[in-house]
Design a protein around this motif. Structure first.
Motif, mmCIF file in Angstrom:
data_model
loop_
_atom_site.group_PDB
_atom_site.id
_atom_site.type_symbol
_atom_site.label_atom_id
_atom_site.label_comp_id
_atom_site.label_asym_id
_atom_site.label_seq_id
_atom_site.Cartn_x
_atom_site.Cartn_y
_atom_site.Cartn_z
ATOM 1 N N VAL A 226 40.998 41.516 40.895
ATOM 2 C CA VAL A 226 39.946 40.830 41.644
ATOM 3 C C VAL A 226 39.421 39.569 40.930
ATOM 4 O O VAL A 226 38.969 38.623 41.587
ATOM 5 N N HIS A 227 39.501 39.550 39.620
ATOM 6 C CA HIS A 227 38.868 38.465 38.861
ATOM 7 C C HIS A 227 39.407 37.064 39.225
ATOM 8 O O HIS A 227 38.636 36.152 39.540
ATOM 9 N N PRO A 228 40.756 36.887 39.227
ATOM 10 C CA PRO A 228 41.264 35.553 39.600
ATOM 11 C C PRO A 228 40.880 35.160 41.039
ATOM 12 O O PRO A 228 40.692 33.978 41.330
ATOM 13 N N VAL A 229 40.771 36.162 41.915
ATOM 14 C CA VAL A 229 40.401 35.865 43.308
ATOM 15 C C VAL A 229 38.969 35.339 43.350
ATOM 16 O O VAL A 229 38.660 34.377 44.072
ATOM 17 N N LEU A 242 30.975 41.071 44.920
ATOM 18 C CA LEU A 242 31.803 42.181 44.444
ATOM 19 C C LEU A 242 31.147 43.484 44.885
ATOM 20 O O LEU A 242 30.020 43.795 44.502
ATOM 21 N N LYS A 243 31.853 44.257 45.733
ATOM 22 C CA LYS A 243 31.268 45.484 46.282
ATOM 23 C C LYS A 243 31.654 46.702 45.453
ATOM 24 O O LYS A 243 30.884 47.631 45.287
ATOM 25 N N GLN A 244 32.894 46.715 45.018
ATOM 26 C CA GLN A 244 33.417 47.768 44.150
ATOM 27 C C GLN A 244 34.306 47.061 43.128
ATOM 28 O O GLN A 244 34.618 45.876 43.332
ATOM 29 N N PRO A 245 34.793 47.778 42.086
ATOM 30 C CA PRO A 245 35.555 47.079 41.050
ATOM 31 C C PRO A 245 36.683 46.185 41.592
ATOM 32 O O PRO A 245 36.965 45.149 41.042
ATOM 33 N N TRP A 263 47.621 32.114 48.773
ATOM 34 C CA TRP A 263 47.308 31.958 47.354
ATOM 35 C C TRP A 263 47.551 33.267 46.590
ATOM 36 O O TRP A 263 48.130 33.261 45.501
ATOM 37 N N THR A 264 47.135 34.403 47.160
ATOM 38 C CA THR A 264 47.327 35.679 46.454
ATOM 39 C C THR A 264 48.821 35.958 46.264
ATOM 40 O O THR A 264 49.251 36.369 45.186
ATOM 41 N N LYS A 265 49.611 35.703 47.311
ATOM 42 C CA LYS A 265 51.077 35.930 47.213
ATOM 43 C C LYS A 265 51.652 35.068 46.093
ATOM 44 O O LYS A 265 52.420 35.553 45.260
ATOM 45 N N ILE A 271 46.977 42.275 48.321
ATOM 46 C CA ILE A 271 45.780 42.723 49.062
ATOM 47 C C ILE A 271 46.056 44.160 49.501
ATOM 48 O O ILE A 271 46.943 44.416 50.320
ATOM 49 N N LEU A 272 45.337 45.111 48.894
ATOM 50 C CA LEU A 272 45.615 46.533 49.130
ATOM 51 C C LEU A 272 44.958 47.025 50.420
ATOM 52 O O LEU A 272 45.457 47.945 51.069
#
Ligand code: ATP
Length: 297
Positions: A226-229, A242-245, A263-265, A271-272
């Motif tokens: 999540v951090h880079p996102v 941030l809602k959960q880790p 960007w994530t790809k 993305i889970l």
């Protein structure tokens, strides 16, 4: 044929510019809610459409006719506030006036009186009516002529939950029979039950909720990392929480969402899980009017 066509309608009271260059076109039947804080100009706009009030500039056409043409009132009715009722007359006398003008059969009147549960008090003078009874009468008078365009200024005001449901059902039926309904209301949950077509009157101008809805949706996204996102979104000036880790909440337009996926790809992040919700009218209201609106509700 255009049902309603407002071009550059402006209205000012003293130094207060209530309506600024309002454009509104309705081409096909729909149920449209007009929403704004108190004193924003909703009634002013409805009064201008029905020619009870003259705009300072601009034009209003109803079914391709100027709204100064009395013939349009065969197809358009308007539920105003209850000051238009005559206290010394009974509800039945009001109904007779409308019945005579539009030549309506008694059977239709009786049917609606029963459906709206008004038979017990329709022969009493309006002076003895409660707020809800007056609202029923106003609603009955507005729908009796089966208008093609129905304008309603706060039709659900003062109605109990059963009456709200009946009125909503009747409005839906009228719409299904081809009536266009433009109504103002402060009850945002009741609006969502009736329609997803909402226009906000903000700063004297109309803002369609659909443009806001299409613009941004609320996303809850779970990422492998999540951090880079978070850094990516911050660089795009997008506020994410941030809602959960591994879970972020963020409002994104369709193109912003697409860019994030790309960007994530490209960065090997998966993305889970993804959920997105459309904003309710209530959420959009605060989005448009901010916290100031809270005080005027
Ligand atoms: N005849 C008038 N003379 C002067 N000011 C007026 C007049 N009619 C309305 N206004 C002002 O114009 C503004 C808009 O009033 P309007 O009644 O159209 O608002 P509204 O959105 O329908 O409000 P509400 O939700 O309280 O019914 C208000 O500031 C009101 O005081």
């Amino acid at each position: 044929m255009t049902i309603l066509d407002l071009q550059q309608v402006t209205k000012r009271f003293g130094t207060h510019q209530v309506l600024q260059a309002i454009d509104l076109q309705i081409q096909t039947p729909k149920i449209l809610a007009l929403v704004a804080p108190n004193g924003s100009g909703k009634s002013t706009l409805l009064n201008i459409i029905t020619n009870l009030l003259k705009p300072d500039s601009g034009s209003v056409k109803v079914f391709d006719h100027s709204n100064t043409d009395a013939a349009i009132f065969k197809q358009m009715t308007y539920l105003q506030d209850n000051r238009v009722l005559f206290n010394d007359l009974s509800g039945a006398a009001h109904v007779r006036l409308v019945q005579d003008v539009y030549g309506l059969p008694q059977s239709e009147v009786d049917q609606l009186l029963a459906r709206l549960d008004m038979t017990a008090y329709i022969h009493k003078k309006v002076a003895a009516y409660s707020l809800g009874m007056k609202q029923h009468l106003l609603f009955l008078l507005a729908i009796l002529p089966k208008p093609k365009l129905l304008l309603l200024d706060e039709p659900l005001n003062g109605l109990d939950p059963v009456a709200v449901r009946t009125v909503q059902q009747i409005l839906q039926e009228l719409y299904q029979q081809g009536t266009t309904i433009l109504f103002s209301s402060h009850n945002l949950a009741q609006i969502d039950q009736l329609t997803d077509q909402v226009i906000f009157l903000h700063g004297g101008q109309l803002v369609a909720a659909s443009t806001l809805r299409q613009d941004k949706q609320h996303y809850d996204l779970v990422f492998t990392d999540v951090h880079p996102v978070q850094q990516y979104l911050a660089a795009q000036d997008l506020a994410a929480s941030l809602k959960q880790p591994h879970k972020l909440s963020v409002d994104l337009s369709a193109s912003q969402h697409q860019q994030l996926v790309t960007w994530t790809k490209a960065n090997g992040i998966e993305i889970l899980d993804e959920e997105h919700t459309t904003e309710t009218t209530d959420e959009l209201y605060f989005h448009v009017f901010g916290e100031d609106a809270h005080e005027t509700l």
